[in-house]
Design a protein around this motif. Structure first.
Motif, PDB file in Angstrom:
ATOM      1  N   GLN A  10       0.799  -1.023   0.125  1.00 41.60           N
ATOM      2  CA  GLN A  10       0.421   0.406  -0.013  1.00 41.60           C
ATOM      3  C   GLN A  10       0.823   1.076   0.028  1.00 41.60           C
ATOM      4  O   GLN A  10       0.634   2.513  -0.782  1.00 41.60           O
ATOM      5  N   VAL A  11       1.964   1.687   1.028  1.00 44.86           N
ATOM      6  CA  VAL A  11       2.644   1.898   0.900  1.00 44.86           C
ATOM      7  C   VAL A  11       3.365   2.556  -0.879  1.00 44.86           C
ATOM      8  O   VAL A  11       3.783   3.756  -1.108  1.00 44.86           O
ATOM      9  N   PHE A  16       4.206   5.819  -5.197  1.00 47.80           N
ATOM     10  CA  PHE A  16       4.195   5.512  -6.552  1.00 47.80           C
ATOM     11  C   PHE A  16       3.164   6.407  -7.312  1.00 47.80           C
ATOM     12  O   PHE A  16       3.292   7.431  -8.781  1.00 47.80           O
ATOM     13  N   GLY A  17       2.105   6.462  -7.129  1.00 47.17           N
ATOM     14  CA  GLY A  17       1.111   7.382  -7.253  1.00 47.17           C
ATOM     15  C   GLY A  17       0.894   8.708  -7.049  1.00 47.17           C
ATOM     16  O   GLY A  17       0.750   9.172  -7.875  1.00 47.17           O
ATOM     17  N   ALA A  18       1.358   8.905  -5.900  1.00 42.72           N
ATOM     18  CA  ALA A  18       1.943  10.119  -5.948  1.00 42.72           C
ATOM     19  C   ALA A  18       3.420  10.703  -7.114  1.00 42.72           C
ATOM     20  O   ALA A  18       3.347  11.719  -7.492  1.00 42.72           O
ATOM     21  N   PHE A  19       4.111   9.708  -7.305  1.00 37.61           N
ATOM     22  CA  PHE A  19       5.215  10.527  -8.217  1.00 37.61           C
ATOM     23  C   PHE A  19       5.166  11.032  -9.832  1.00 37.61           C
ATOM     24  O   PHE A  19       5.236  11.585 -10.348  1.00 37.61           O
ATOM     25  N   GLN A  35      -2.200   5.924  10.821  1.00 41.61           N
ATOM     26  CA  GLN A  35      -1.615   6.784  12.363  1.00 41.61           C
ATOM     27  C   GLN A  35      -0.081   7.486  11.816  1.00 41.61           C
ATOM     28  O   GLN A  35      -0.122   8.024  13.096  1.00 41.61           O
ATOM     29  N   SER A  36       0.901   6.913  10.984  1.00 43.65           N
ATOM     30  CA  SER A  36       2.285   7.526  11.322  1.00 43.65           C
ATOM     31  C   SER A  36       2.454   7.656   9.362  1.00 43.65           C
ATOM     32  O   SER A  36       2.015   7.246   8.656  1.00 43.65           O
ATOM     33  N   ALA A  37       2.634   9.087   9.337  1.00 47.11           N
ATOM     34  CA  ALA A  37       3.691   9.793   8.158  1.00 47.11           C
ATOM     35  C   ALA A  37       5.237   8.989   7.702  1.00 47.11           C
ATOM     36  O   ALA A  37       5.366   8.779   6.320  1.00 47.11           O
ATOM     37  N   VAL A  38       5.769   8.268   8.362  1.00 46.56           N
ATOM     38  CA  VAL A  38       6.757   7.754   8.566  1.00 46.56           C
ATOM     39  C   VAL A  38       7.005   6.870   7.580  1.00 46.56           C
ATOM     40  O   VAL A  38       7.727   7.016   6.146  1.00 46.56           O
ATOM     41  N   PRO A  39       6.301   6.172   7.253  1.00 48.42           N
ATOM     42  CA  PRO A  39       6.476   5.056   5.787  1.00 48.42           C
ATOM     43  C   PRO A  39       7.053   6.006   5.055  1.00 48.42           C
ATOM     44  O   PRO A  39       7.508   5.243   3.669  1.00 48.42           O
ATOM     45  N   TYR A  40       5.367   6.447   4.735  1.00 49.84           N
ATOM     46  CA  TYR A  40       5.601   7.190   3.278  1.00 49.84           C
ATOM     47  C   TYR A  40       6.854   8.547   2.749  1.00 49.84           C
ATOM     48  O   TYR A  40       7.040   8.208   1.738  1.00 49.84           O
ATOM     49  N   ILE A  41       7.011   8.628   4.230  1.00 51.34           N
ATOM     50  CA  ILE A  41       8.078   9.700   4.210  1.00 51.34           C
ATOM     51  C   ILE A  41       9.612   8.895   3.925  1.00 51.34           C
ATOM     52  O   ILE A  41      10.352   9.532   3.123  1.00 51.34           O
ATOM     53  N   LEU A  42       9.581   7.824   4.058  1.00 51.34           N
ATOM     54  CA  LEU A  42      10.788   7.423   3.893  1.00 51.34           C
ATOM     55  C   LEU A  42      10.999   6.554   2.858  1.00 51.34           C
ATOM     56  O   LEU A  42      12.275   6.511   1.874  1.00 51.34           O
ATOM     57  N   THR A  43       9.953   5.883   2.131  1.00 54.86           N
ATOM     58  CA  THR A  43       9.769   5.570   0.982  1.00 54.86           C
ATOM     59  C   THR A  43       9.939   6.576  -0.389  1.00 54.86           C
ATOM     60  O   THR A  43      10.069   6.125  -1.005  1.00 54.86           O
ATOM     61  N   GLY A  44       9.568   7.761   0.615  1.00 50.28           N
ATOM     62  CA  GLY A  44       9.576   8.751  -0.981  1.00 50.28           C
ATOM     63  C   GLY A  44      10.894   9.353  -0.919  1.00 50.28           C
ATOM     64  O   GLY A  44      11.437   9.589  -2.320  1.00 50.28           O
TER      65      GLY A  44
END
Length: 64
Positions: A10-11, A16-19, A35-44
């Motif tokens: 999902q992350v 990649f959808g945002a990219f 709950q947390s934006a950290v996985p999205y930020i690190l993956t980005g």
């Protein structure tokens, strides 16, 4: 209401959808409810670094 922790797939799908700029409204809302934006930020950040490295590699190979 607590949202479930996002899975790895999902992350990746969200980042990649945002990219490329295509993401459904439903998916976007689901991402913002996590709950947390950290996985999205690190993956980005990792995806951006990979993209820059790929561009540098292509330029290096073209100029060689």
């Amino acid at each position: 209401m607590t949202a479930a922790k996002p899975g790895f797939k999902q992350v990746l799908k969200a980042v990649f959808g945002a990219f490329i700029g295509v993401q459904s409204e439903q998916q976007r809302q689901q991402d913002f409810q996590s709950q947390s934006a950290v996985p999205y930020i690190l993956t980005g950040i990792f995806a951006a670094l990979c993209f820059v490295a790929l561009l540098l590699l292509v330029v290096f190979l073209v100029l060689r």
